[in-house]
Design an enzyme around this catalytic site. Structure first.
Site, PDB file in Angstrom:
ATOM      1  N   CYS A 191      -0.789  -3.252   8.815  1.00 47.12           N
ATOM      2  CA  CYS A 191      -0.370  -2.012   9.483  1.00 47.12           C
ATOM      3  C   CYS A 191       0.250  -2.320  10.842  1.00 47.12           C
ATOM      4  O   CYS A 191       1.262  -1.713  11.229  1.00 47.12           O
ATOM      5  CB  CYS A 191      -1.570  -1.080   9.689  1.00 47.12           C
ATOM      6  N   CYS A 225       0.804  -1.218   0.000  1.00 44.70           N
ATOM      7  CA  CYS A 225       0.000   0.000   0.000  1.00 44.70           C
ATOM      8  C   CYS A 225       0.835   1.265   0.000  1.00 44.70           C
ATOM      9  O   CYS A 225       0.296   2.354   0.068  1.00 44.70           O
ATOM     10  CB  CYS A 225      -0.952   0.001   1.193  1.00 44.70           C
TER      11      CYS A 225
END
Lengths: 161, 254
Positions: free
Chosen positions: A133, A64
């Site tokens: 994340c 990402c």
């Protein structure tokens, strides 16, 4: 059956972000911890990289394009006395690094290596699509500690020689 | 017995014209159940009655649907059958380059996509098939979506690069963290620069710099990919991802 679903929906909304609009029905909402860390991030900023007591962890996520920088200030006993982070990425990435920067304060550099991404993910109730994340935050901690250790080794090596 | 032989011969001739591989297979097949063919009269000898589905025999590579149109049996029905004008079901072996009639390489002319895209949608769009069967409406929805996705993927350099890697079996979106300090420092400085930029002039300046870099790394990707240096190619894609994100950030700020 309909009653149960209705009650469950209400409970879901109640437990989750109270600020969510009614139109958020059925949509995935951010957990209040995430919103808290996003709106009031702790420890944003940076230390001087050249400071011998500072370890800098710099990591990125290829999928990402997220970027996370986590810095630790360590005292002579190996305890982390202060942290700073800078993250470019989604809300979950920012929250993960903020949480990480909080948790490692006051711990030793060996202790923090035991922090697992699953703990961060659980604290923030991260959905599966955002688990990377928390992984990035765990990697950032390790990277910062490694950087500090390398700097220490170089400094000690210099003194010895 | 003679009738059977002529039937087989005409069937062979007909199939051979359409599909040589299938014809050879049928020929070997008909050697065995010869008795069953005697029950068929020569009148009823259509591909409808004797349904030797090409798919069973052929081992074709690429996207050609060997079984032909589901509606009329026309053999060359790619996404859409031109003879009976019916939409075909999605074939997963068809890749995006085939849809646009392009070679499977990274360098393409994006302008060629637009025209072909519109042509396909004139035939496949769900809005055009309201009065057809539910089955065909479903095909329309799936085919149209696939063509849109194909156009979107091939138009942008980065997604095209990732797609072409995927076609070669290399999945770029691995979840491994990047720790290359040089790359990350550069991107960090770039993003900080964007965050600190005061006005749109500064932002546009940064944007043109980033687009330069994108072009440069896009060229490096082509080189690495064509020389089969896939590890390097992946690195190029990762860089391009970061530059694209930076551009998005600039656009948001502007």
């Amino acid at each position: 059956m309909m009653m149960l679903r209705h009650v469950a929906k209400k409970a879901f909304l109640g437990l989750q972000n109270p600020m969510a609009s009614p139109l958020g029905l059925g949509r995935r909402l951010y957990h209040e911890n995430v919103i808290d860390h996003f709106e009031n991030p702790r420890n944003v900023g940076s230390f001087n990289r050249d400071d011998p007591n500072v370890g800098t962890g710099l990591v990125g996520s290829p999928s990402c394009g997220d970027l996370m920088s986590l810095q630790i200030k360590v005292d002579d006993s190996g305890q982390i006395i202060d942290t700073r982070f800078k993250t470019f990425g989604c809300g979950s990435a920012i929250a993960s690094s903020s949480v990480a920067s909080e948790w490692i304060k006051g711990k030793t550099i060996e202790d923090v290596l035991t922090i697992k991404n699953a703990q961060i993910a659980k604290h923030l109730r991260l959905p599966p699509v955002k688990l990377h994340c928390s992984m990035l935050a765990e990697d950032a901690i390790k990277s910062a500690v490694n950087n500090y250790k390398e700097k220490q080794a170089k400094a000690n090596g210099g003194v010895k020689a | 017995m003679m009738k059977t032989k002529t039937m087989v011969a005409s069937l062979f001739r007909r199939t051979f014209r359409c599909n040589p591989v299938a014809a050879i297979a049928i020929n070997s097949q008909t050697n065995l159940p010869r008795e069953s063919l005697q029950h068929f009269s020569s009148k009823s000898l259509t591909t409808g009655r004797l349904q030797f589905s090409g798919r069973v025999f052929c081992s074709e590579s690429g996207g050609e649907r060997s079984s032909g149109c589901w509606n009329c049996g026309e053999k060359s029905a790619f996404l859409f059958c031109d003879s009976c004008r019916s939409i075909q079901p999605v074939d997963d072996s068809v890749d995006y380059f085939q849809i646009f009639g392009l070679e499977k390489k990274y360098e393409i002319d994006p302008r060629s996509l637009e025209g072909k895209y519109k042509d396909w949608q004139k035939k496949l769009h769900p809005d055009l098939v309201h009065n057809k069967s539910q089955k065909e409406r479903d095909y329309a929805a799936e085919q149209s979506a696939k063509v849109t996705e194909a156009c979107r993927t091939l138009t942008k350099r980065l997604s095209r690069a990732m797609y072409i890697m995927k076609l070669n079996g290399i999945n770029v979106n691995e979840e491994e963290t990047i720790t290359d300090p040089t790359l990350l420092m550069e991107i960090m400085e770039l993003r900080e620069g964007i965050a600190e930029a005061e006005d749109s002039k500064a932002l546009n300046q940064i944007r043109s710099q980033v687009q330069e870099k994108l072009k440069q790394w896009s060229d490096s990707f082509v080189e690495a990919f064509e020389s089969q240096r896939f590890y390097e190619a992946v690195k190029c894609i990762q860089r391009m991802t970061y530059y694209e994100r930076a551009c998005e950030e600039i656009v948001k700020k502007l």
